[in-house]
Enzyme design. Structure first.
Site, short mmCIF file in Angstrom:
data_model
loop_
_atom_site.label_atom_id
_atom_site.label_comp_id
_atom_site.label_asym_id
_atom_site.label_seq_id
_atom_site.Cartn_x
_atom_site.Cartn_y
_atom_site.Cartn_z
N LYS A 207 -4.12 -8.24 25.49
CA LYS A 207 -4.63 -7.25 25.26
C LYS A 207 -3.28 -6.07 24.85
O LYS A 207 -2.72 -5.58 26.02
CB LYS A 207 -5.45 -7.05 26.75
CG LYS A 207 -6.12 -5.20 26.84
CD LYS A 207 -7.32 -5.21 27.28
CE LYS A 207 -7.87 -3.50 27.00
NZ LYS A 207 -8.61 -3.18 28.07
N ARG A 217 -14.58 3.83 23.58
CA ARG A 217 -14.68 4.19 24.62
C ARG A 217 -15.75 4.91 24.68
O ARG A 217 -16.01 6.08 25.81
CB ARG A 217 -13.19 5.05 25.07
CG ARG A 217 -12.27 4.43 24.80
CD ARG A 217 -10.57 4.41 24.69
NE ARG A 217 -9.53 3.90 24.42
CZ ARG A 217 -8.74 3.70 24.80
NH1 ARG A 217 -8.42 4.29 23.98
NH2 ARG A 217 -7.38 3.41 25.48
N LYS A 230 -2.17 3.93 27.58
CA LYS A 230 -2.44 2.54 27.97
C LYS A 230 -1.63 1.94 27.73
O LYS A 230 -0.95 0.84 28.07
CB LYS A 230 -3.35 2.28 27.82
CG LYS A 230 -4.84 3.36 28.51
CD LYS A 230 -6.19 1.74 28.61
CE LYS A 230 -7.12 3.35 28.69
NZ LYS A 230 -8.60 2.27 29.05
N GLU A 246 2.50 -13.84 29.21
CA GLU A 246 1.99 -13.52 29.65
C GLU A 246 0.89 -14.28 29.71
O GLU A 246 -0.52 -14.45 30.91
CB GLU A 246 1.09 -12.01 28.91
CG GLU A 246 1.91 -10.85 28.71
CD GLU A 246 1.70 -10.16 30.11
OE1 GLU A 246 0.89 -10.12 31.06
OE2 GLU A 246 1.53 -8.98 30.51
N LYS A 261 -7.22 -9.51 22.23
CA LYS A 261 -7.75 -8.31 21.71
C LYS A 261 -6.65 -7.43 21.26
O LYS A 261 -5.95 -7.10 21.90
CB LYS A 261 -8.92 -8.29 22.93
CG LYS A 261 -9.05 -6.54 23.15
CD LYS A 261 -10.20 -6.23 24.23
CE LYS A 261 -10.67 -4.96 24.41
NZ LYS A 261 -11.46 -4.80 25.74
N SER A 287 -14.13 -2.99 18.90
CA SER A 287 -15.62 -2.04 18.37
C SER A 287 -14.28 -1.43 16.68
O SER A 287 -15.40 -1.04 15.83
CB SER A 287 -15.36 -0.67 19.35
OG SER A 287 -14.49 -0.41 19.57
N TYR A 326 -19.79 -7.96 18.60
CA TYR A 326 -21.19 -6.66 18.83
C TYR A 326 -22.16 -7.49 17.34
O TYR A 326 -23.29 -7.29 17.29
CB TYR A 326 -20.42 -5.06 17.76
CG TYR A 326 -19.73 -4.81 19.42
CD1 TYR A 326 -20.81 -4.39 20.67
CD2 TYR A 326 -18.93 -4.83 19.07
CE1 TYR A 326 -19.25 -4.42 21.51
CE2 TYR A 326 -17.56 -4.21 20.19
CZ TYR A 326 -18.25 -3.66 21.02
OH TYR A 326 -17.18 -3.81 22.20
#
Length: 337
Positions: A207, A217, A230, A246, A261, A287, A326
């Protein structure tokens, strides 16, 4: 003009690659990859209240739904052939705290949503987000110290409890999206101890700290809450080898599937993960990607349906087993037509 293939020669036009493309039946017969509704996971946003459908401005066509209206969405997904829903809560501000303790409430918004979906359509899969950002007042995925640094081990202990609460509510797949080191192994151990042997872990293994998350968000109510950024725990977009490390760690700790992602900007990562590990890899068409397609279509820069299907097929071509998107209801309708 001569063509040399496997030691044989043929003069043009004996070989015409266009021949298999001319007719629709032929194109279908030789297609190397296929997209079906079974490849789709539909993310849904859950909000408090009753009889609520709350459109999200930065995600045109996407809404937050109150728990009592999730059953209808679950039935629509089932009827379209979409096998799984991913749930994300918009926790009320008054229930958010510095330590995100509402995440551990067995009657929180997420747990009520899980039960509503499984009661209405028990055969559909439910995937739940394991992270603290929908529950904290500071917008980070974990606990922070006085300097604003996210605390890895203390956060992981809460994530373990959160995953156990979600599994108890009926989640089929817990999906830690926080990027804390070691949390997958800790979650797997507790799920086994709690008798949740069949609950899957889909690890957000790669990610990235991406600029494409803004509308999400908005959807979960954390826009404007985030203190800092982040980048200290999500991945650097410059790194690819690190993504493989990872993924290797999460698989070794017991992840059943892994996720990359965002999606389209990281198709190279999807491909490398699939080739290296030969495990189910999922991609999240996030998104910002969705919003760009919608904006392009609204501006007349492209055909919306064609853009949706082409981008989703690109994930399959890169090696993804499935896609969180979505656009899932639209794509499923188009594929079922």
């Amino acid at each position: 003009m001569l063509l040399y293939i496997a030691g044989m020669t043929a003069s043009f036009p004996a070989i015409r690659l266009r021949r298999t493309r001319v007719a629709p039946w032929s194109r279908a017969m030789v297609a190397e990859h296929r997209l079906t509704p079974a490849d789709l996971i539909w993310p849904l946003f859950v909000t408090s209240g009753s009889d609520v459908e709350e459109p999200i401005g930065s995600l045109p066509g996407v809404s937050r739904w109150s728990v009592d209206r999730l059953a209808a969405q679950a039935r629509a997904a089932r009827d379209l052939g979409i096998p799984c829903l991913a749930l994300f809560p918009n926790t009320p501000r008054e229930l958010r705290s510095e330590d995100g303790r509402e995440a551990l409430n067995p009657d929180n918004l997420m747990c009520r949503a899980i039960r509503a979906v499984k009661d209405a359509v028990p055969e559909i899969g439910v995937l739940t987000d394991v992270a603290l950002d929908p529950y904290t007042t500071h917008g980070h995925d974990g606990l922070i110290d006085k300097g604003g640094n996210v605390l890895n081990d203390a956060t992981s202990r809460l994530l373990v409890e959160q995953a156990l609460v979600q599994a108890g509510a009926g989640s089929d797949i817990v999906a830690p999206s926080d990027m804390m080191d070691g949390r997958v192994g800790a979650i797997r151990a507790v799920l086994e101890q709690g008798g949740h042997h069949d609950v899957q872990i889909m690890a957000y293994a790669a990610k990235y700290a991406s600029a494409f998350y803004g509308p999400f968000r908005d959807a979960v109510g954390s826009r404007g809450l985030l203190k800092g950024d982040k980048r200290g725990y999500q991945m650097d977009p410059a790194n690819a080898e690190e993504a493989l490390r990872e993924v290797a760690l999460d698989l070794a700790e017991g992840a059943d599937t892994v996720m990359v992602k965002p999606g389209l900007p990281y198709l190279d990562i999807v491909r490398r993960v699939k080739e290296r590990f030969e495990v189910p890899v999922f991609a999240y068409q996030v998104s910002g990607e969705y919003a760009m397609i919608e904006a392009a279509a609204a501006a007349g820069a492209g055909d919306r349906e064609a853009l949706v299907l082409e981008t989703l097929l690109a994930f399959k071509r890169a090696g993804a087993s499935g896609v969180l998107t979505y656009h899932a209801p639209l794509a499923a309708r188009l594929l079922g037509a």
